[in-house]
Design a protein around this motif. Structure first.
Motif, PDB file in Angstrom:
ATOM      1  N   HIS A  11     -11.215  -9.570   4.057  1.00  0.00           N
ATOM      2  CA  HIS A  11     -11.403  -8.303   3.345  1.00  0.00           C
ATOM      3  C   HIS A  11     -12.882  -8.168   3.009  1.00  0.00           C
ATOM      4  O   HIS A  11     -13.500  -9.106   2.488  1.00  0.00           O
ATOM      5  CB  HIS A  11     -10.587  -8.270   2.055  1.00  0.00           C
ATOM      6  N   ASN A  28      -9.684  -4.619   5.732  1.00  0.00           N
ATOM      7  CA  ASN A  28      -8.525  -4.808   4.855  1.00  0.00           C
ATOM      8  C   ASN A  28      -7.539  -5.852   5.368  1.00  0.00           C
ATOM      9  O   ASN A  28      -6.334  -5.642   5.367  1.00  0.00           O
ATOM     10  CB  ASN A  28      -7.795  -3.462   4.686  1.00  0.00           C
ATOM     11  N   SER A  48     -14.072   2.755  11.797  1.00  0.00           N
ATOM     12  CA  SER A  48     -12.928   1.869  11.547  1.00  0.00           C
ATOM     13  C   SER A  48     -13.336   0.499  11.028  1.00  0.00           C
ATOM     14  O   SER A  48     -12.490  -0.263  10.558  1.00  0.00           O
ATOM     15  CB  SER A  48     -12.095   1.719  12.824  1.00  0.00           C
ATOM     16  N   ALA A 230      -8.473  -0.313  13.412  1.00  0.00           N
ATOM     17  CA  ALA A 230      -8.342   0.991  12.761  1.00  0.00           C
ATOM     18  C   ALA A 230      -7.898   0.769  11.322  1.00  0.00           C
ATOM     19  O   ALA A 230      -7.150  -0.167  11.030  1.00  0.00           O
ATOM     20  CB  ALA A 230      -7.329   1.866  13.503  1.00  0.00           C
ATOM     21  N   LYS A 231      -8.406   1.611  10.435  1.00  0.00           N
ATOM     22  CA  LYS A 231      -8.051   1.510   9.017  1.00  0.00           C
ATOM     23  C   LYS A 231      -8.349   0.116   8.447  1.00  0.00           C
ATOM     24  O   LYS A 231      -7.661  -0.384   7.559  1.00  0.00           O
ATOM     25  CB  LYS A 231      -6.571   1.857   8.811  1.00  0.00           C
ATOM     26  N   GLY A 232      -9.397  -0.508   8.999  1.00  0.00           N
ATOM     27  CA  GLY A 232      -9.832  -1.800   8.477  1.00  0.00           C
ATOM     28  C   GLY A 232      -8.991  -2.980   8.912  1.00  0.00           C
ATOM     29  O   GLY A 232      -9.170  -4.088   8.404  1.00  0.00           O
ATOM     30  N   ARG A 233      -8.082  -2.770   9.894  1.00  0.00           N
ATOM     31  CA  ARG A 233      -7.230  -3.866  10.352  1.00  0.00           C
ATOM     32  C   ARG A 233      -7.085  -3.806  11.875  1.00  0.00           C
ATOM     33  O   ARG A 233      -7.244  -2.740  12.473  1.00  0.00           O
ATOM     34  CB  ARG A 233      -5.833  -3.786   9.707  1.00  0.00           C
ATOM     35  N   ILE A 235      -4.812  -3.345  14.648  1.00  0.00           N
ATOM     36  CA  ILE A 235      -3.466  -2.781  14.700  1.00  0.00           C
ATOM     37  C   ILE A 235      -2.753  -3.063  16.016  1.00  0.00           C
ATOM     38  O   ILE A 235      -1.538  -2.878  16.115  1.00  0.00           O
ATOM     39  CB  ILE A 235      -3.494  -1.258  14.451  1.00  0.00           C
ATOM     40  N   TYR A 251      -6.414   6.991  20.716  1.00  0.00           N
ATOM     41  CA  TYR A 251      -5.913   6.049  19.716  1.00  0.00           C
ATOM     42  C   TYR A 251      -4.721   6.583  18.918  1.00  0.00           C
ATOM     43  O   TYR A 251      -4.073   5.836  18.184  1.00  0.00           O
ATOM     44  CB  TYR A 251      -7.028   5.692  18.727  1.00  0.00           C
ATOM     45  N   SER A 252      -4.411   7.865  19.049  1.00  0.00           N
ATOM     46  CA  SER A 252      -3.413   8.480  18.184  1.00  0.00           C
ATOM     47  C   SER A 252      -2.044   7.818  18.302  1.00  0.00           C
ATOM     48  O   SER A 252      -1.361   7.593  17.297  1.00  0.00           O
ATOM     49  CB  SER A 252      -3.297   9.978  18.486  1.00  0.00           C
ATOM     50  N   LEU A 255      -2.049   4.432  16.603  1.00  0.00           N
ATOM     51  CA  LEU A 255      -2.058   4.620  15.152  1.00  0.00           C
ATOM     52  C   LEU A 255      -0.679   5.028  14.668  1.00  0.00           C
ATOM     53  O   LEU A 255      -0.221   4.573  13.604  1.00  0.00           O
ATOM     54  CB  LEU A 255      -3.091   5.682  14.765  1.00  0.00           C
ATOM     55  N   ASP A 259       1.547   2.987  11.930  1.00  0.00           N
ATOM     56  CA  ASP A 259       2.031   3.592  10.681  1.00  0.00           C
ATOM     57  C   ASP A 259       3.560   3.537  10.578  1.00  0.00           C
ATOM     58  O   ASP A 259       4.129   3.505   9.494  1.00  0.00           O
ATOM     59  CB  ASP A 259       1.563   5.051  10.587  1.00  0.00           C
TER      60      ASP A 259
END
Length: 260
Positions: A11, A28, A48, A230-233, A235, A251-252, A255, A259
């Motif tokens: 982190h 994250n 990201s 993405a989003k700090g991780r 994925i 990337y959609s 992602l 999620d």
């Protein structure tokens, strides 16, 4: 194969530009393991955290590790100073190499090489031995020897700056290199030269983490693994075919799967 880099639940935060200097979380919980001889690629949307990871690994002081660990060759990387990390075998090729007015390129390279050699217990190179080495290496990278006489990156084109980074990497002989979008802004010829320079170092004793948005570089280098940040991780991870999927779908979808 032995593990050369092991990142566990990392982190990282950085101070924002507010007067209060609040910290903003960027990474994250990164988990990543790289073995000797492997080439890994990190891809992901802008913002990201890809460059943040490279800066943290190289020891940039503006980034604060708030949790997690990083082992490099079995030792705590986060406890080492940037110069100690370089001596241990880590190298970072910057996305946007800075100019150093007044610093001769050849002198800069000689100082860097001998500093690392001294830290590794190796004999330092005198001027004649270094000059022979750097000219031979520069020739392989189609890097004009005249540019060794100029100041570091001053007046260099984008491609020349990136070749200079790869020249540094070739001379320092790292065991682990991070290339932060080294391919950005390069034409086809310069891209090929940079890719060949990276490939020339590939061995069972050399590993790399390449940050890129572009498939073209991967066509030359042919990585072992690709990771999507993405989003700090991270994925999603996969083989070389993953980049083709990203090129086609973006990337959609990944992602959306994360999620879900």
């Amino acid at each position: 194969m032995k593990t050369i880099l092991k990142i566990k639940n990392l982190h990282v935060s950085v101070k924002d530009e507010s007067p209060e200097g609040h910290c903003k979380a960027i990474l994250n919980g990164i988990n990543l393991s790289i073995s000797s001889g492997e080439t890994h690629v990190l891809m992901g949307p802008n913002g990201s955290g890809k460059s943040t990871l490279s800066y943290v690994l190289s020891g940039h002081p503006d980034y604060k590790v708030t949790a997690g660990s990083v082992l490099f060759k079995g030792q705590n990387l986060l406890s080492l100073t940037p110069d100690a990390r370089a001596a241990a075998g880590l190298f970072l090729a910057f996305q946007a190499p800075i100019e150093l007015p007044g610093v001769n390129n050849a002198n800069f390279l000689k100082t860097a090489v001998n500093s690392v050699r001294k830290a590794r217990g190796q004999e330092e190179l005198d001027s004649l031995k270094f000059l022979k080495l750097v000219k031979e290496t520069a020739k392989k990278l189609s890097f004009s020897s005249d540019m060794l006489k100029r100041n570091v990156n001053v007046g260099f084109s984008g491609g020349e700056k990136k070749r200079n980074e790869v020249l540094q990497m070739s001379l320092l002989h790292p065991s682990f290199a991070i290339l932060d979008e080294t391919d950005s802004g390069l034409d086809i010829d310069a891209l090929r030269v940079v890719a060949e320079g990276v490939k020339s170092l590939k061995s069972t004793e050399f590993s790399s983490l390449i940050i890129t948005h572009h498939q073209k570089l991967l066509d030359y280098i042919r990585p072992d693994y690709i990771h999507v940040l993405a989003k700090g991780r991270i994925i999603h991870s996969g083989g070389p075919e993953l980049s083709k999927r990203i090129e086609k779908e973006g990337y959609s979808r990944l992602l959306g799967e994360f999620d879900a």
